[in-house]
Design an enzyme around this catalytic site. Structure first.
Site, PDB file in Angstrom:
ATOM      1  N   ASP A  83      19.958 -17.900 -48.458  1.00  0.00           N
ATOM      2  CA  ASP A  83      19.502 -18.548 -47.232  1.00  0.00           C
ATOM      3  C   ASP A  83      18.372 -17.748 -46.594  1.00  0.00           C
ATOM      4  O   ASP A  83      17.384 -18.311 -46.099  1.00  0.00           O
ATOM      5  CB  ASP A  83      20.682 -18.687 -46.266  1.00  0.00           C
ATOM      6  CG  ASP A  83      20.269 -19.263 -44.922  1.00  0.00           C
ATOM      7  OD1 ASP A  83      19.827 -20.424 -44.894  1.00  0.00           O
ATOM      8  OD2 ASP A  83      20.382 -18.556 -43.907  1.00  0.00           O
ATOM      9  N   GLU A 100      21.086 -22.420 -52.427  1.00  0.00           N
ATOM     10  CA  GLU A 100      20.829 -21.123 -51.807  1.00  0.00           C
ATOM     11  C   GLU A 100      21.305 -19.989 -52.713  1.00  0.00           C
ATOM     12  O   GLU A 100      20.626 -18.954 -52.845  1.00  0.00           O
ATOM     13  CB  GLU A 100      21.528 -21.042 -50.458  1.00  0.00           C
ATOM     14  CG  GLU A 100      20.947 -21.976 -49.406  1.00  0.00           C
ATOM     15  CD  GLU A 100      21.718 -21.965 -48.106  1.00  0.00           C
ATOM     16  OE1 GLU A 100      21.174 -22.477 -47.114  1.00  0.00           O
ATOM     17  OE2 GLU A 100      22.867 -21.460 -48.087  1.00  0.00           O
TER      18      GLU A 100
END
Length: 229
Positions: free
Chosen positions: A49, A121
């Site tokens: 992320d 992610e």
């Protein structure tokens, strides 16, 4: 051998040959199949992320030297949100190589937006750990592709934009009507109609009611803008 071949084919699809294939295996391992000797991708999600965020923020910053923070922020949010990550995951067939527990697999885990977004992610983190930030950033820019160039348009909330379009023409806000719901309770698909008081309408389908409303608003706004060009 089958697993190794599957992951090698996927590596080729994303354009990165892993020096440490175990990183890719961890990135595609969901917690429903994890064990003490086979950790899940949850820690990778956290790191990925941040790598995604820096990659996108830098790209937007470099692409528009005149944009203010208030303009860049919604573009950034549109590009890093879970829905966009899941879209990219579908583009590269990430769901096909996910390693899921039986119950998660039977409940349609390979198609779940949250699961795909998280895995995307985790994949970014795996590339970062394998080859560094520049390689991970280059993969992000390659996979996100035209989404970055279209970020200014995509950052607009479709329902708000449609309402502004209607109000500018003296019309009441559009109405939204749920016209269908299908699929199992744990993974429903909603169909919503967006309608103007002048009679024009469009429908949208998505795995959430709000997302379906947004899809319907986006379709109706595009139609009205095209008709009024």
């Amino acid at each position: 051998m089958k697993l190794a071949a599957e992951l090698a084919a996927f590596s080729a699809r994303i354009g990165h040959d892993f020096h440490r294939p175990e990183l890719l295996l961890r990135a595609v391992t969901h917690s429903s199949l994890s064990s003490p000797t086979r950790p899940s991708n949850e820690r990778f999600e956290f790191l990925g992320d941040r790598v995604l965020g820096l990659s996108i923020a830098t790209a937007l910053f470099d692409a528009d030297g005149q944009a203010a923070e208030g303009q860049l922020a919604p573009r950034f949010n549109a590009l890093v949100r879970q829905e966009t990550c899941a879209e990219v995951a579908r583009d590269i067939g990430l769901g096909d190589v996910l390693k899921l527990g039986r119950s998660e697999m039977l409940s349609g885990g390979r198609r779940k937006e949250a699961l795909l977004g998280d895995a995307m992610e985790a994949l970014i983190a795996a590339v970062y750990l394998d080859a560094g930030f520049e390689t991970a950033r280059d993969m992000v820019l390659r996979l996100w592709g035209g989404r970055i160039a279209d970020a200014e348009t995509n950052a607009r909330d479709p329902k708000s934009a449609l309402q502004e379009w209607a109000q500018a023409r003296g019309l009441p806000p559009p109405a939204y009507l749920e016209t269908g719901r299908e699929g199992p309770d744990h993974q429903p698909i909603f169909t919503v109609e967006a309608r103007l008081t002048t009679g024009q309408s469009e429908t949208g389908r998505a795995s959430g009611k709000r997302a379906a409303e947004q899809a319907a608003a986006r379709a109706l706004l595009a139609r009205m803008e095209a008709e009024n060009d």
